[in-house]
Write an enzyme that holds these catalytic residues in place. Structure first.
Site, PDB file in Angstrom:
ATOM      1  N   LEU A 157       0.837  -1.214   0.000  1.00 28.98           N
ATOM      2  CA  LEU A 157       0.000   0.000   0.000  1.00 28.98           C
ATOM      3  C   LEU A 157       0.865   1.255   0.000  1.00 28.98           C
ATOM      4  O   LEU A 157       0.711   2.132  -0.855  1.00 28.98           O
ATOM      5  CB  LEU A 157      -0.902  -0.051   1.253  1.00 28.98           C
ATOM      6  N   SER A 166       4.230   4.015  12.885  1.00 28.80           N
ATOM      7  CA  SER A 166       2.769   3.883  12.895  1.00 28.80           C
ATOM      8  C   SER A 166       2.223   4.614  14.117  1.00 28.80           C
ATOM      9  O   SER A 166       2.916   4.714  15.135  1.00 28.80           O
ATOM     10  CB  SER A 166       2.419   2.399  12.997  1.00 28.80           C
ATOM     11  N   SER A 167       0.976   5.053  14.034  1.00 29.39           N
ATOM     12  CA  SER A 167       0.386   5.750  15.186  1.00 29.39           C
ATOM     13  C   SER A 167       0.181   4.810  16.374  1.00 29.39           C
ATOM     14  O   SER A 167      -0.039   5.271  17.497  1.00 29.39           O
ATOM     15  CB  SER A 167      -0.934   6.410  14.799  1.00 29.39           C
ATOM     16  N   CYS A 168       0.272   3.478  16.149  1.00 30.91           N
ATOM     17  CA  CYS A 168       0.079   2.556  17.276  1.00 30.91           C
ATOM     18  C   CYS A 168       1.288   2.488  18.201  1.00 30.91           C
ATOM     19  O   CYS A 168       1.252   1.809  19.216  1.00 30.91           O
ATOM     20  CB  CYS A 168      -0.318   1.169  16.788  1.00 30.91           C
ATOM     21  N   TYR A 194       3.616  -5.339  17.184  1.00 34.48           N
ATOM     22  CA  TYR A 194       3.965  -4.501  16.033  1.00 34.48           C
ATOM     23  C   TYR A 194       4.529  -3.166  16.529  1.00 34.48           C
ATOM     24  O   TYR A 194       5.532  -2.664  16.008  1.00 34.48           O
ATOM     25  CB  TYR A 194       2.692  -4.294  15.210  1.00 34.48           C
ATOM     26  N   LYS A 230       8.174  -1.393  15.810  1.00 36.76           N
ATOM     27  CA  LYS A 230       8.299  -0.059  15.203  1.00 36.76           C
ATOM     28  C   LYS A 230       9.077   0.902  16.120  1.00 36.76           C
ATOM     29  O   LYS A 230       9.855   1.729  15.641  1.00 36.76           O
ATOM     30  CB  LYS A 230       6.913   0.499  14.868  1.00 36.76           C
ATOM     31  N   ASN A 247      -3.747   5.696  10.484  1.00 37.05           N
ATOM     32  CA  ASN A 247      -4.351   4.599   9.714  1.00 37.05           C
ATOM     33  C   ASN A 247      -4.499   5.020   8.255  1.00 37.05           C
ATOM     34  O   ASN A 247      -5.012   6.110   7.978  1.00 37.05           O
ATOM     35  CB  ASN A 247      -5.723   4.240  10.274  1.00 37.05           C
ATOM     36  N   HIS A 268      -7.022  -4.302   7.403  1.00 35.41           N
ATOM     37  CA  HIS A 268      -7.436  -3.181   8.244  1.00 35.41           C
ATOM     38  C   HIS A 268      -8.920  -2.885   8.006  1.00 35.41           C
ATOM     39  O   HIS A 268      -9.531  -3.456   7.107  1.00 35.41           O
ATOM     40  CB  HIS A 268      -6.582  -1.948   7.932  1.00 35.41           C
ATOM     41  N   ASP A 302     -12.145  -4.067  20.009  1.00 30.06           N
ATOM     42  CA  ASP A 302     -12.250  -2.653  19.618  1.00 30.06           C
ATOM     43  C   ASP A 302     -10.867  -2.041  19.377  1.00 30.06           C
ATOM     44  O   ASP A 302     -10.718  -1.103  18.609  1.00 30.06           O
ATOM     45  CB  ASP A 302     -12.916  -1.846  20.740  1.00 30.06           C
TER      46      ASP A 302
HETATM   47  O1  GFB Z   1      -8.021  -1.053  11.105  1.00 25.44           O
HETATM   48  P1  GFB Z   1      -7.994  -1.909  12.310  1.00 25.44           P
HETATM   49  O2  GFB Z   1      -7.889  -3.371  12.096  1.00 25.44           O
HETATM   50  O3  GFB Z   1      -6.798  -1.499  13.220  1.00 25.44           O
HETATM   51  O4  GFB Z   1      -9.342  -1.692  13.170  1.00 25.44           O
HETATM   52  P2  GFB Z   1      -6.462  -0.572  14.489  1.00 25.44           P
HETATM   53  C1  GFB Z   1      -9.853  -0.427  13.481  1.00 25.44           C
HETATM   54  C2  GFB Z   1     -11.184  -0.540  14.199  1.00 25.44           C
HETATM   55  O5  GFB Z   1     -12.176  -0.983  13.255  1.00 25.44           O
HETATM   56  C3  GFB Z   1     -11.261  -1.524  15.360  1.00 25.44           C
HETATM   57  C4  GFB Z   1     -12.961  -2.013  13.811  1.00 25.44           C
HETATM   58  O6  GFB Z   1     -12.035  -0.950  16.397  1.00 25.44           O
HETATM   59  C5  GFB Z   1     -12.004  -2.721  14.750  1.00 25.44           C
HETATM   60  O7  GFB Z   1     -12.695  -3.484  15.711  1.00 25.44           O
HETATM   61  N1  GFB Z   1     -13.503  -2.840  12.705  1.00 25.44           N
HETATM   62  C6  GFB Z   1     -14.811  -2.932  12.370  1.00 25.44           C
HETATM   63  C7  GFB Z   1     -12.817  -3.615  11.838  1.00 25.44           C
HETATM   64  N2  GFB Z   1     -14.989  -3.758  11.328  1.00 25.44           N
HETATM   65  C8  GFB Z   1     -13.748  -4.191  10.959  1.00 25.44           C
HETATM   66  C9  GFB Z   1     -13.284  -5.051   9.912  1.00 25.44           C
HETATM   67  O8  GFB Z   1     -14.025  -5.596   9.104  1.00 25.44           O
HETATM   68  N3  GFB Z   1     -11.931  -5.245   9.835  1.00 25.44           N
HETATM   69  C10 GFB Z   1     -11.062  -4.645  10.727  1.00 25.44           C
HETATM   70  N4  GFB Z   1      -9.763  -4.867  10.590  1.00 25.44           N
HETATM   71  N5  GFB Z   1     -11.497  -3.847  11.736  1.00 25.44           N
HETATM   72  C11 GFB Z   1      -4.082  -1.114  13.676  1.00 25.44           C
HETATM   73  C12 GFB Z   1      -2.991  -2.025  14.094  1.00 25.44           C
HETATM   74  O9  GFB Z   1      -4.962  -1.010  14.734  1.00 25.44           O
HETATM   75  O10 GFB Z   1      -3.630   0.162  13.367  1.00 25.44           O
HETATM   76  C13 GFB Z   1      -1.935  -2.042  13.087  1.00 25.44           C
HETATM   77  O11 GFB Z   1      -3.516  -3.312  14.321  1.00 25.44           O
HETATM   78  C14 GFB Z   1      -1.547  -0.640  12.621  1.00 25.44           C
HETATM   79  O12 GFB Z   1      -0.845  -2.674  13.638  1.00 25.44           O
HETATM   80  C15 GFB Z   1      -2.746   0.221  12.316  1.00 25.44           C
HETATM   81  O13 GFB Z   1      -0.800  -0.015  13.611  1.00 25.44           O
HETATM   82  C16 GFB Z   1      -2.402   1.664  12.023  1.00 25.44           C
HETATM   83  O14 GFB Z   1      -6.555   0.857  14.109  1.00 25.44           O
HETATM   84  O15 GFB Z   1      -7.216  -0.968  15.688  1.00 25.44           O
END
Ligand code: GFB
Length: 310
Positions: free
Chosen positions: A16, A109-111, A138, A142, A167, A181, A271
């Protein structure tokens, strides 16, 4: 400063972020891009990476290669997220430092910020508190990358900088339903629900967490600017400074994909962090700001998904 003929290595050019950096560099007329696919160069193999740098001598490096994934992938494969990222970073940053690379941009990353960081998050909150458990593996990798870049600057005068993107979304993302994601995951799920006429779509978690989303082309623009204009050991955030709830995101994805059914929430799924919006004062002061409107960027990403993945 990048010149049209500079030898630039984009590590992770099929991903990406890396693909967006390569696109941006080509648009700007940088023709001497060094790209090596996984089959040609295993970035976790320090000897192979060292040989590649000795032979190719890149002057500038964007380190966008990483083991990445969404919230579920992060908590399912903690060992890969920690170990692979440590290996890739160490191999590439060390090879750049030893082989005369003029400047390297490392992508964090912001995490990396504490789960309970004061919002919007300023760069000085790095290591000010405990991490969000779902992506701590992760995040630790980082943070080690940031520290490696800072250590090489301090000890060897190496010009490495570390950018912290929020993100991201855009073309060439991973649309795998489990590992991706939230944006690619939702685009796919809503699209498939529309096609099958499903009465309801399930979104992970409670819908209350807030996230900030930056189009990857805006990130690429920022990274080129940082390569040219930022030379400091302090990390620098790249985001929009604005966030929305996951429930609001689901509504927008329903509109963009044309899905008219119900939206349900599966609270058995994690979450993650309650909120992580970045303070972007520092990069704004360098003259950068995001340009791509969220709905426009999302609609374009959905079109890309329909053309390339579906
Ligand atoms: O994008 P995401 O997986 O990563 O999830 P993070 C963001 C939010 O979306 C969480 C919700 O609260 C999930 O529960 N969500 C809802 C979903 N539906 C979905 C879905 O279908 N798929 C996914 N994936 N989430 C990431 C880190 O955290 O942030 C990475 O895991 C990285 O390592 C990235 O740092 C920037 O924002 O929670």
């Amino acid at each position: 400063m990048l010149k049209p003929e500079s030898r630039i290595f984009v590590a992770g050019h099929r991903g990406l972020v890396g693909s967006a950096i390569s696109r941006r560099l080509r648009e700007l007329g940088h023709g001497a891009l060094l790209e090596a696919g996984r089959e040609a160069l295993d970035l976790t193999d320090a000897v192979a990476v060292s040989d590649f740098f000795e032979k190719e001598r890149p002057e500038f490096v964007f380190l966008a290669a990483a083991k990445v994934g969404g919230i579920l992938a992060n908590s399912t494969y903690p060992a890969e997220f920690l170990a692979q990222n440590l290996r890739i970073q160490d191999a590439v940053i060390t090879a750049a430092m030893r082989n005369g690379t003029e400047k390297l941009v490392f992508l964090g990353s912001s995490c990396i910020y504490p789960r309970d960081a004061v919002q919007p998050i300023t760069e000085d909150q790095l290591l000010a508190g405990p991490l969000e458990p779902t992506n701590q593996w992760y995040a630790i990798a980082k943070i080690a990358g940031i520290k490696l870049v800072q250590a090489y600057r301090q000890q060897h005068d190496f010009a490495g900088i570390a950018a912290m993107p929020t993100n991201l979304y855009g073309p060439n993302d991973n649309f795998d339903p489990e590992g991706s994601h939230v944006i690619p995951g939702m685009l796919r799920r809503f699209h498939e629900a529309k096609l099958s006429g499903a009465p309801s779509v399930t979104v992970w978690g409670s819908g209350t967490p807030k996230r900030e989303f930056l189009h990857v082309d805006d990130l690429a623009d920022a990274l080129v600017l940082l390569m040219n204009r930022y030379d400091n050991s302090e990390i620098i955030n790249v985001g929009t400074g604005e966030d929305i709830t996951i429930a609001e995101l689901a509504q927008i994805v329903a509109e963009v994909t044309g899905y008219a059914g119900e939206i349900a929430f599966d609270t058995s799924k994690p979450d993650g962090a309650p909120r992580k919006v970045l303070n972007i004062d520092k990069i704004r002061a360098l003259g950068w700001q995001p340009k791509i409107d969220f709905r426009t960027g999302l609609a374009e990403t959905y079109r890309w998904y329909c053309d390339h993945v579906d």
